[in-house]
Design a protein around this motif. Structure first.
Motif, PDB file in Angstrom:
ATOM      1  N   GLN A  90       8.144   3.212   5.274  1.00 56.17           N
ATOM      2  CA  GLN A  90       9.005   3.171   4.102  1.00 56.17           C
ATOM      3  C   GLN A  90      10.358   2.542   4.432  1.00 56.17           C
ATOM      4  N   LEU A  91      10.914   2.896   5.581  1.00 53.28           N
ATOM      5  CA  LEU A  91      12.187   2.315   5.985  1.00 53.28           C
ATOM      6  C   LEU A  91      12.051   0.810   6.203  1.00 53.28           C
ATOM      7  N   SER A  92      10.954   0.401   6.782  1.00 53.80           N
ATOM      8  CA  SER A  92      10.692  -1.021   6.991  1.00 53.80           C
ATOM      9  C   SER A  92      10.707  -1.777   5.665  1.00 53.80           C
TER      10      SER A  92
ATOM     11  N   SER B 167      10.512   2.631  -6.278  1.00 50.69           N
ATOM     12  CA  SER B 167       9.090   2.304  -6.140  1.00 50.69           C
ATOM     13  C   SER B 167       8.394   3.204  -5.127  1.00 50.69           C
ATOM     14  N   LEU B 168       9.187   3.868  -4.263  1.00 52.02           N
ATOM     15  CA  LEU B 168       8.643   4.842  -3.306  1.00 52.02           C
ATOM     16  C   LEU B 168       8.797   6.274  -3.811  1.00 52.02           C
TER      17      LEU B 168
ATOM     18  N   ASP C  29       0.816  -1.219   0.000  1.00 52.55           N
ATOM     19  CA  ASP C  29       0.000   0.000   0.000  1.00 52.55           C
ATOM     20  C   ASP C  29       0.850   1.270   0.000  1.00 52.55           C
ATOM     21  N   ILE C  30       2.102   1.190   0.437  1.00 52.42           N
ATOM     22  CA  ILE C  30       2.936   2.394   0.494  1.00 52.42           C
ATOM     23  C   ILE C  30       3.614   2.686  -0.841  1.00 52.42           C
TER      24      ILE C  30
END
Length: 252
Positions: free
Chosen positions: A82-84, A213-214, A53-54
């Motif tokens: 996001q870091l995860s 992708s982010l 979802d992010i």
């Protein structure tokens, strides 16, 4: 043979030499654990569950096509979610086979995975600035220490950047991958080291693609001061040392 010729020979496949060597694995010596230990009283940070979802870009073709090394970042924070995702993408564990090996999101010769992921956090939501280590078995962060004058310390550890001086300290987070050579040497002896260098390339490329992708930007760092960065992360420089780095932040 001169030094350049020696280094070129290192590039070449020479795994026939293993037929002449009895490795530590063949001798029955215990394999090193797949993750460094830590004090049970350590400060651990739960990482959010990884979710698609992010993602800003869902099409891998777009991510590969748009990927570039990015050296200019905004002041926007990276979220913990996001870091995860970025940590899972680069060293996440999918299946534990036994206490010495696990399948991850990146390939590794002989499933040895000789790396640990350290983070120098500068601009991540809900995390104080400082040094952390990723615990892939638990999918948690281990807080190690704060860093005074963190920008100056990062700049000193990453000098002489050829395109944009001082850009690393402007990023939100620096990934610093250490190598524990014996994880691979146990199985491959003197043939391990070429494999280790190949493997770390897989890790960094996954960071590039997952970063894109982010809609974040990342840049691999091959120029760094070995002693400064090893000392900063409390590594002995012999049995564990930094082998590659990359920084990441929100694009301008």
């Amino acid at each position: 043979m001169d030094k350049i010729s020696q280094n070129r020979d290192f590039f070449k496949a020479d795994f026939e030499i293993l037929k002449q060597i009895k490795t530590d694995k063949q001798k029955g010596l215990p394999a090193p654990p797949l993750q460094k230990g830590y004090d049970s009283n350590s400060d651990l940070i739960e990482l959010p569950t990884v979710s698609k979802d992010i993602l800003v870009k869902n099409n891998v073709l777009d991510c590969i096509n748009d990927r570039r090394s990015v050296r200019k970042y905004s002041n926007e924070k990276i979220s913990l979610s996001q870091l995860s995702y970025l940590l899972w993408s680069t060293q996440g564990i999918q299946t534990v086979r036994d206490e010495f090996s696990a399948l991850r999101t990146v390939p590794s010769a002989g499933c040895t995975h000789p790396f640990e992921t350290y983070l120098i956090i500068n601009n991540v939501d809900n995390l104080k600035c400082g040094v952390y280590r990723y615990l892939p078995l638990e999918h948690k962060l281990l807080f190690i220490k704060t860093l005074a004058n963190i920008d100056d310390k990062i700049d000193k550890a990453t000098p002489n950047q050829p395109f944009v001086q001082g850009f690393v300290s402007k990023s939100a987070v620096v990934f610093a991958w250490s190598c524990i050579p014996y994880r691979s040497e146990h199985k491959f002896s003197i043939a391990a080291h070429k494999k280790i260098l190949i493997d770390i390339g897989h890790v960094c490329q996954n960071l590039y693609i997952s970063s894109e992708s982010l809609d974040c930007g990342t840049c691999a760092i091959g120029i760094y001061d070995q002693n400064i960065i090893d000392n900063m992360l409390d590594l002995d420089g012999e049995n564990e040392f930094i082998i590659y780095m990359a920084c990441l932040g929100k694009k301008l």
